[in-house]
Structure formats: structure tokens, C-alpha cells
Design an enzyme around this catalytic site. Sequence first.
Site, PDB file in Angstrom:
ATOM      1  N   GLU A 131       0.822  -1.214   0.000  1.00 34.27           N
ATOM      2  CA  GLU A 131       0.000   0.000   0.000  1.00 34.27           C
ATOM      3  C   GLU A 131       0.855   1.262   0.000  1.00 34.27           C
ATOM      4  OE1 GLU A 131      -4.092  -1.538   2.076  1.00 34.27           O
ATOM      5  OE2 GLU A 131      -2.338  -1.337   3.376  1.00 34.27           O
ATOM      6  N   GLU A 139      -3.716  -9.562   3.891  1.00 34.90           N
ATOM      7  CA  GLU A 139      -4.524  -9.239   5.070  1.00 34.90           C
ATOM      8  C   GLU A 139      -5.627 -10.254   5.372  1.00 34.90           C
ATOM      9  OE1 GLU A 139      -2.730  -5.189   4.152  1.00 34.90           O
ATOM     10  OE2 GLU A 139      -3.272  -7.011   3.086  1.00 34.90           O
TER      11      GLU A 139
END
Length: 254
Positions: A108, A128
Site C-alpha cells: 500500500e 490481510e
Amino acid sequence: MSDELIFETADGVAILRINRPEVRNAIDGATARAIAAAIDELDERDDLSVGVITGAGGTFCSGMDLRGFLAGDRPSIEGRGFAGLVQAPPRKPLIAAVEGYALAGGCEIALACDIIVASEKATFGLPEPKRGLVPTGGGALKLHKRLPYHVAMELLLTGKMFPAERAHHFGFVNHLVPEGTALEAALALAREIAANAPLALEAIKQVVLQSQDWSQAESHTLQTTLTAHVFRSADAREGSRAFAEKRPPVWTRS
């Protein structure tokens, strides 16, 4: 700055090196605050036009420090998001120089950059869901805009990693370079960008980012509000004069 981040400058370029190789440069609260401070310095200093973010020890960033997370340490800053960066990237261009892993929040961080230079051995991923989490640092919001929808959804839903070569195939990575040379290549690109007019660079980035929310009817008017000062600037006249005189321009940010 702190020990968690090494901040260096040269030739109009700021280098932000995440310095936690013992945990594959996982981000904790102190590192997030250091990155946020470095971003502020990049934006505030007139002698800097471009930033390059990378990691020490052959790894870009493995994401959030999970041990810190379990202890209550949050690697986010209100209004700026994960790593003090993903919700509020700098006004100036930012390049990711990726070696090794860019996973979870590390991926990210790369997504928050304007350009990605990666080693042939680099690996990206948003694992995640394997940890009971959601990639809320920009992964779920941005990945499907940088990759074909079905490719992005497979990666998001499985949490599996994808190699830099495949990322380059889809245009997610700008430049694929030999292992160990990502920073060198990113700095060469950063210096090329830094040779251009700084006011123009910032305006171009803001038009690209902000125009995503503009309607067709208002786009040209809103673009003018972000760029009119560039055309009125001394640097605009200097650029034309230098071209006519066949010499490198000397920018003054005025």
C-alpha cells in the site's frame, strides 16, 4: 528523524529509507511518525523536488508490525493513514524503489507512490485476509484501478503474492531492474524528474490526483485553478528563455 528512518538528500531528491531490517521493515508507530515528518520536510524544502522511498536490508516493507499491533501500537496517523503516508502522500512526486517484499501495508505504500521501480526478485501482495484483516491502507481502494479488475480481485481475495515480473506486465511496476539496483534506477529517474520545473511538477500531480473526482463539465475550469500560477511564474518565462538560448534552465520556484 529517528533511527527507524534514514533521510538523505542529493541533487534535489530526498531518499526515505525505512530502517528496520530485523523485522523486514515492518511499520510501527515511531516509523509512521518519522515517515510523516520526512514527507513534511520534502514538501516544505524548496531545494527538493522529488522523493524516493525504499527499505534497508534488501526488503521494501512487510507491512504493519503485528507484534506492535497486538501490544496496542498503531502504525497510522490520523488524517494521514498507514505509515503516515497512504492517505496523505506528498504534493511532490514520490517514487518507490522496491527490493524483496512489498507486502500488506508495504504494498500500500507502493500504491501511494506515483512511480514504482522494482527488482526482478521483488514480490508484492496483500495478505490481510489471511490474518483476519482488510487492506484498508489503499489496497482495496486502489488495486483494481492499477490492475485489471479480475486480476486485482483474485489477489485481494486470496491474499496471495504476485511477482514483480507479473506486476510489470500489467503496468503496476514502471521499471523492472536487476536485483540490488532498484534504488539506483529510481534515483536516476528521480534526478531526471527533478531537472524539470518544480512548480509544474507539483501542479501536474495535483491535477492528476484531484481530477478523478471532477465532472467533465467542470474539469477545465478546475484544472485552471491549479495551474494558472505556473503559467504566470518566472519559471515559465525561464523555461522558454532557456529553450531559445539552448541552455539548461535555472529554476527559482517563483
